[in-house]
Design a protein around this motif. Structure first.
Motif, PDB file in Angstrom:
ATOM      1  N   LYS A 275      21.796  -8.688 196.987  1.00 54.39           N
ATOM      2  CA  LYS A 275      21.736 -10.096 197.339  1.00 54.39           C
ATOM      3  C   LYS A 275      23.094 -10.740 197.064  1.00 54.39           C
ATOM      4  O   LYS A 275      23.589 -10.722 195.927  1.00 54.39           O
ATOM      5  CB  LYS A 275      20.651 -10.807 196.517  1.00 54.39           C
ATOM      6  N   VAL A 276      23.709 -11.307 198.094  1.00 55.86           N
ATOM      7  CA  VAL A 276      25.027 -11.922 197.942  1.00 55.86           C
ATOM      8  C   VAL A 276      24.892 -13.230 197.170  1.00 55.86           C
ATOM      9  O   VAL A 276      24.136 -14.121 197.561  1.00 55.86           O
ATOM     10  CB  VAL A 276      25.667 -12.181 199.325  1.00 55.86           C
ATOM     11  N   THR A 277      25.649 -13.335 196.061  1.00 57.60           N
ATOM     12  CA  THR A 277      25.619 -14.553 195.236  1.00 57.60           C
ATOM     13  C   THR A 277      26.932 -15.325 195.313  1.00 57.60           C
ATOM     14  O   THR A 277      26.972 -16.506 194.978  1.00 57.60           O
ATOM     15  CB  THR A 277      25.333 -14.192 193.769  1.00 57.60           C
ATOM     16  N   GLU A 287      30.409 -10.870 195.735  1.00 58.13           N
ATOM     17  CA  GLU A 287      29.688 -10.680 194.481  1.00 58.13           C
ATOM     18  C   GLU A 287      28.209 -10.598 194.826  1.00 58.13           C
ATOM     19  O   GLU A 287      27.676 -11.469 195.520  1.00 58.13           O
ATOM     20  CB  GLU A 287      29.948 -11.848 193.531  1.00 58.13           C
ATOM     21  N   VAL A 288      27.554  -9.548 194.353  1.00 61.22           N
ATOM     22  CA  VAL A 288      26.161  -9.308 194.734  1.00 61.22           C
ATOM     23  C   VAL A 288      25.322  -8.995 193.501  1.00 61.22           C
ATOM     24  O   VAL A 288      25.835  -8.542 192.471  1.00 61.22           O
ATOM     25  CB  VAL A 288      26.059  -8.131 195.734  1.00 61.22           C
ATOM     26  N   GLU A 289      24.043  -9.265 193.643  1.00 60.76           N
ATOM     27  CA  GLU A 289      23.083  -8.930 192.583  1.00 60.76           C
ATOM     28  C   GLU A 289      22.195  -7.807 193.108  1.00 60.76           C
ATOM     29  O   GLU A 289      21.677  -7.891 194.226  1.00 60.76           O
ATOM     30  CB  GLU A 289      22.254 -10.155 192.225  1.00 60.76           C
ATOM     31  N   GLY A 314      21.829  -5.265 188.124  1.00 55.38           N
ATOM     32  CA  GLY A 314      22.918  -6.095 187.625  1.00 55.38           C
ATOM     33  C   GLY A 314      23.751  -6.686 188.736  1.00 55.38           C
ATOM     34  O   GLY A 314      23.416  -6.607 189.921  1.00 55.38           O
ATOM     35  N   VAL A 315      24.893  -7.255 188.339  1.00 56.84           N
ATOM     36  CA  VAL A 315      25.810  -7.909 189.271  1.00 56.84           C
ATOM     37  C   VAL A 315      26.995  -6.982 189.523  1.00 56.84           C
ATOM     38  O   VAL A 315      27.545  -6.395 188.586  1.00 56.84           O
ATOM     39  CB  VAL A 315      26.287  -9.260 188.707  1.00 56.84           C
ATOM     40  N   TYR A 316      27.389  -6.894 190.800  1.00 57.53           N
ATOM     41  CA  TYR A 316      28.508  -6.045 191.184  1.00 57.53           C
ATOM     42  C   TYR A 316      29.455  -6.841 192.076  1.00 57.53           C
ATOM     43  O   TYR A 316      29.049  -7.802 192.759  1.00 57.53           O
ATOM     44  CB  TYR A 316      28.024  -4.794 191.924  1.00 57.53           C
ATOM     45  N   ARG A 317      30.708  -6.432 192.070  1.00 55.36           N
ATOM     46  CA  ARG A 317      31.713  -7.049 192.926  1.00 55.36           C
ATOM     47  C   ARG A 317      32.314  -5.965 193.832  1.00 55.36           C
ATOM     48  O   ARG A 317      32.838  -4.969 193.354  1.00 55.36           O
ATOM     49  CB  ARG A 317      32.790  -7.720 192.088  1.00 55.36           C
TER      50      ARG A 317
END
Length: 358
Positions: A275-277, A287-289, A314-317
């Protein structure tokens, strides 16, 4: 469909139907008016003054005797049909009948259009009789159609029509738009009533429009062939490989320009549960979750199992950077730690086809 049949129909139906007198839609009704003679001038008895005259309602003499009565062709005007990708009519620029804008940056638009004309002529067993590549003018040999009556050995040719065309290209200074003009330069009609080289101006316009539309259709067909070839070539390419960024970081090296890959990535995120945040198009990062969802037993039973990226929740870039003609993709976790080469290798079987966007 046989390509030969398709192209024959374009010229045979378009030109034959447009040009043969027998197939024209003719006016219907009372045509007694064509036999009416002009009235004699008013004759005044001697001694009377002639009344004042006005030319307000005078009917001018027709100098160009065209068809009248039942011979009038009442079909709708012929139109250019810009059906190929990037084709258009510019009502403010009359230097070309139809314009083609560049839709394929890997191929020369002018050469594509010349090839479309040449290929179309080839489908009708016609070649160029002359080619002036400096002035962008080409002329065709003769197109012929014949109408026969009778059967086998007793058949006879009742009508023959032939055309020759001139094709002129107009190229914009930036080279991304090319215009096409088609002009009928020679005509011959032969029947039991004799032969003539004269053609009605409306008929000439119809024939020229039919030729323009046939070439536009041929160009559209060429575009489709090119797209198919590009897809096949891309499907056989090794688009995604493991490597390093310019800074020596573990990365996926993807054989797409950075802007193209940037546009494709949202589709990958949606399909694989990212999911793009946040995003920054100037710095090329998403940045995505991510939430890991293991496939269920029912997915396996019903054949709906889809590949899963084996990352922790988690969150990834996802950071993109140009590397020659390719793009390097470096992935960071929430602690800004770059994912290891081992983790990328572990997921490569899933990431390679997903990021190839075949």
């Amino acid at each position: 469909m046989d390509r030969r049949i398709l192209t024959i129909s374009l010229i045979s139906l378009s030109l034959a139907a447009c040009s043969n007198v027998e197939t024209r839609k003719q006016a219907k009704g009372d045509f007694d008016y064509v036999n009416i003679k002009s009235s004699n001038e008013l004759q005044l008895p001697a001694g009377l003054e002639k009344p004042a005259e006005t030319t307000l309602y005078a009917i001018p003499e027709v100098k160009n005797q065209g068809p009248v009565g039942k011979k009038v062709d009442i079909r709708a005007p012929a139109l250019v049909l810009p059906l190929a990708s990037g084709s258009r009519i510019d009502e403010f620029d009359k230097t070309a009948a139809v314009w083609f804008d560049k839709v394929d940056d890997d191929r020369d638009l002018r050469e594509l259009l010349i090839k479309a004309i040449e290929d179309y002529l080839g489908t009708e067993d016609v070649t160029f009789s002359s080619a002036d590549t400096v002035n962008n003018v080409w002329e065709s040999d003769w197109f012929h159609i014949e109408e026969e009556s009778g059967y086998l050995f007793w058949s006879s040719i009742d009508l023959t029509e032939s055309w020759r065309f001139r094709y002129s290209l107009v190229t914009k200074p930036h080279g991304r738009s090319v215009g096409l003009n088609v002009e009928l330069i020679d005509y011959m009609h032969t029947s039991d009533k004799g032969s003539t080289k004269d053609i009605d101006p409306i008929e000439q316009q119809r024939v020229e429009m039919a030729m323009i539309n046939a070439i536009t259709s041929q160009l559209d067909y060429q575009y489709r062939l090119n797209n198919r070839d590009d897809r096949i070539a891309r499907a056989n390419m090794e688009i995604v490989t493991l490597g390093e960024s310019d800074k020596g970081e573990p990365a996926l090296i993807i054989d797409y320009p950075i802007d193209e890959l940037w546009r494709y990535l949202p589709g990958f995120f949606e399909q694989y549960n990212f999911k793009v945040t946040d995003l920054n198009e100037d710095k090329y990062f998403y940045e995505v979750e991510y939430t890991l969802i293991e496939p269920s037993l029912w997915d396996s039973i019903w054949g709906d199992k889809i590949p899963v990226v084996n990352f922790k929740d988690g969150v990834y870039r996802f950071k993109l950077k140009t590397k020659g003609t390719q793009t390097s993709l470096v992935i960071q976790d929430d602690d800004k730690q770059i994912l290891s080469k081992e983790l990328l290798e572990e997921n490569f079987e899933v990431l390679e086809p997903a990021l190839s966007f075949r």
